[in-house]
Write an enzyme that holds these catalytic residues in place. Sequence first.
Site, mmCIF file in Angstrom:
data_model
loop_
_atom_site.group_PDB
_atom_site.id
_atom_site.type_symbol
_atom_site.label_atom_id
_atom_site.label_comp_id
_atom_site.label_asym_id
_atom_site.label_seq_id
_atom_site.Cartn_x
_atom_site.Cartn_y
_atom_site.Cartn_z
ATOM 1 N N CYS B 80 3.432 -3.053 8.811
ATOM 2 C CA CYS B 80 2.197 -2.675 9.493
ATOM 3 C C CYS B 80 1.099 -3.685 9.144
ATOM 4 C CB CYS B 80 1.818 -1.231 9.175
ATOM 5 S SG CYS B 80 0.521 -0.604 10.256
ATOM 6 N N HIS B 186 6.673 1.511 11.282
ATOM 7 C CA HIS B 186 6.830 2.089 9.949
ATOM 8 C C HIS B 186 8.278 2.527 9.724
ATOM 9 C CE1 HIS B 186 2.610 2.258 8.673
ATOM 10 N NE2 HIS B 186 2.367 2.321 9.976
ATOM 11 N N GLU B 188 9.683 3.403 7.083
ATOM 12 C CA GLU B 188 9.734 4.505 6.107
ATOM 13 C C GLU B 188 9.518 5.856 6.772
ATOM 14 O OE1 GLU B 188 7.227 2.595 6.734
ATOM 15 O OE2 GLU B 188 5.295 3.502 6.247
#
Lengths: 262, 204
Positions: B80, B186, B188
């Site tokens: 990001c 993202h 994650e």
Amino acid sequence: MVKNKGLVKTVQFKDPRYVGDPINAVKIFNEKEVDELIVLDIDATAENREPDYRMVENLAGECRMPLCYGGGIRTVEQAHRIFALGVEKVALSSAMVACPELVTQIAAQVGNQSVVAVLDVKRGSGNGRYEVWTHNGTRNTRRCPVGFAKELERLGIGEIITNSIENDGLLKGYDFALVDSIRESISVPMTVLGGAGSLGDIEQLISRYGIVGAAAGGLFVFKGVYRAVLINYPSPEEKKAVFLRSGYGRSPCESERISSPY
Amino acid sequence: MITIIDYGLGNIKAFANVYKSLGVPFVLAAKAGDLDDATKIILPGVGAFDHAIDLLKSSGMKERLDEIVIKGKAPVLGICVGMQMLASSSEEGKLHGLGWMNGTVKRIDSSSLTTRTRLPHMGWNSVEAVRQGSLFEGIDTGTRFYFLHSYYFHCHNSEDVVALTEYGGWFPCAVNSANVYGVQFHPEKSHQGGIRLLQNFANL
């Protein structure tokens, strides 16, 4: 919605029905690859207490999708602590009504994108106008959601979730009149909650507004006319079909690469 | 050892949760001294570009990271705003970026957006790999990842583009040059596709 550490579903913000253990639900939502999870602790503010950090940490530890937490956040420090537990977004409601500057203060630390406003909205019995309520729909702030949404945008809110108190739990569709009134007044992303009972309701929402967050509670925890508790979520194919039928046209993976400089 | 840079921005805990569940050893680094065993680096980030650069500088880790990445050739994955920091500059801020990769950060052209598309670009979008293997090993092209941003990494060398996404035009959402990697989305928080990508980075 979380109450007494259990996952509950309300009807018009009343009669919370226990639908399961939140951690279990998160595990199932992981398997079903849910787009985003919004967890609102509906006891915290009502009991005038802080967020249950232990519970938030456990939820965030399992969650493999973006997580938005709301409930009991009144200070920048509390918001900070929630982020440190692995949460992407914090949702504000009553604290932001009491002190709108809180939005700016939190956004300054973590960026606007991570600060979300939840507007619980109901029409006044006398004038029929939409008003923002807090404390699980028990306190009328008398604020107009459109004016308040604009103010929040000026203060740096990253996203606005509207929740229709009247439609909550009825599974009869979203309140489009409410969305209509706010949607064109703000330019930050908007997510609509309250009333979705079928994928058809979501399809209508997307068809009407294009890129908009479609949120649902009851739709994803009840199954069938008897509302048996069964956590469910549309498959990728079903979701794609909703996009296509909505007339929004395409799901992004099918677009042609046009005028790409790369 | 995979080292996650903890300079006060980004969802550090989410990366830790994924690597923990994968059984991949990792450490968090909050100061230069924590970087001694770093063989692979994850640089998260959210919020404004200048704020992120400022915080990284004041953490005291920037110079040591420069050495590890530029001289030591340790793989680094920016995520990001962490990806945007790899560039030399950003339209969002005044400060210099890390300059680990040839590119500049630009704002998504809002004139190309319709009333139906808005900034920030927030939500799930499909990712089309233009270069196979490496970070995208075992990930189908068209897999959806979670995005939250208004700026994107503009590659000066088109061969550095690994994958593209469309939102108000196509932009590079994954880049790589030598040991420097970046993804705008993202991983994650992107379910199995994201977990696989983080596993792939661990396997590099």
